[in-house]
Write a protein that holds these residues in place. Structure first.
Motif, short mmCIF file in Angstrom:
data_model
loop_
_atom_site.label_atom_id
_atom_site.label_comp_id
_atom_site.label_asym_id
_atom_site.label_seq_id
_atom_site.Cartn_x
_atom_site.Cartn_y
_atom_site.Cartn_z
N GLY A 27 44.12 36.64 45.02
CA GLY A 27 43.05 35.91 44.96
C GLY A 27 42.12 35.82 46.37
N PHE A 28 42.92 35.96 47.47
CA PHE A 28 42.02 36.04 48.72
C PHE A 28 41.13 37.36 48.97
CE2 PHE A 28 43.70 32.33 50.37
CZ PHE A 28 43.02 32.11 51.80
N TYR A 33 36.10 40.53 48.48
CA TYR A 33 35.35 41.50 47.94
C TYR A 33 34.35 40.94 47.22
CZ TYR A 33 34.50 45.92 45.89
OH TYR A 33 34.19 47.17 45.50
N SER A 34 34.52 40.16 46.57
CA SER A 34 33.35 39.60 45.73
C SER A 34 31.97 39.10 46.70
CB SER A 34 33.66 38.30 45.07
OG SER A 34 34.58 38.54 44.09
N ASN A 40 30.67 37.64 41.35
CA ASN A 40 31.80 36.82 40.92
C ASN A 40 32.85 37.31 40.00
OD1 ASN A 40 31.09 34.83 42.97
ND2 ASN A 40 29.78 33.78 41.35
N PHE A 41 34.09 37.80 40.68
CA PHE A 41 34.93 38.26 39.65
C PHE A 41 35.83 37.10 39.07
CE2 PHE A 41 34.43 42.27 42.49
CZ PHE A 41 34.16 43.04 41.38
N LEU A 42 35.96 36.26 39.63
CA LEU A 42 36.67 34.88 39.46
C LEU A 42 35.51 34.11 39.22
CD1 LEU A 42 39.74 34.90 42.07
CD2 LEU A 42 39.68 35.83 40.00
N SER A 47 31.67 32.68 45.05
CA SER A 47 31.62 33.46 46.33
C SER A 47 30.29 33.74 46.87
CB SER A 47 32.53 34.83 46.17
OG SER A 47 31.75 35.94 45.39
N SER A 48 29.37 33.29 46.25
CA SER A 48 28.03 33.58 46.56
C SER A 48 27.47 32.74 47.94
CB SER A 48 26.89 32.99 45.90
OG SER A 48 27.00 32.00 45.36
#
Length: 180
Positions: A27-28, A33-34, A40-42, A47-48
């Motif tokens: 998750g981290f 990386y996102s 946003n992968f999740l 994550s923006s």
């Protein structure tokens, strides 16, 4: 003949921590990386709002570290590191201690002692915050060898009964070491 099975790393707490650390690390890493590639992968984490420097890079670092640690814990579970058995054989007059190690030269650790080499069974009891309750085999010129599972300590009654059972079976003396 008496055989005591040693569980090793295949216990509930090992599975729990290996899973939590590995999933947390993934998750981290993914969120860090996102933040770098601005995708946003999740879907449940935006994550923006996270800047890659310094927050994203730190998340990638901690995620990578946790992934390595979680993978290491899963490897210890798969190979059952520390698992094995203690065999007390009165007919052959030997004590055999067998444990699983990492693959390679020492994957199976096997120690064999003659009954005449054993001085005593020792119980170590240390109370306090960092308490210990362990049973050791006292071997002449070799020192103390642990005979117990690692992990959840036994109650004093269970510990004493187990040590008495081994000492009585082997016909050797029992010593108690108390460190307070």
């Amino acid at each position: 003949m008496k055989i005591d099975t040693i569980i090793g790393s295949r216990r509930f707490s090992s599975y729990w921590w290996a899973t939590v650390i590995l999933l947390g690390g993934i998750g981290f890493f993914v969120v860090g990386y996102s933040s770098y590639i601005h995708i946003n992968f999740l879907s449940f984490i935006d994550s923006s709002d996270i800047l890659f420097i310094p927050q994203g890079i730190i998340m990638v670092f901690y995620g990578t570290t946790a992934i390595f640690l979680g993978s290491y814990l899963w490897i210890t579970i798969i190979f059952n590191i520390g698992g094995g058995y203690n065999e007390f054989n009165k007919q052959e007059k030997i004590i055999k201690i067998v444990r699983n190690g990492f693959p390679g030269k020492n994957q199976k650790i096997s120690l064999i002692y003659r009954l005449e080499e054993i001085q005593s069974i020792k119980i170590l009891i240390r109370e306090g915050i960092n308490y210990k309750r362990e049973i050791y085999l006292n071997v002449k010129n070799k020192g103390l060898l642990p005979l117990m599972n690692v992990g959840q300590p036994l109650s004093l009654i269970e510990l004493e009964n187990k040590a008495i059972d081994i000492a009585t079976f082997l016909g050797i003396k029992l010593e108690i070491i108390e460190n307070n």
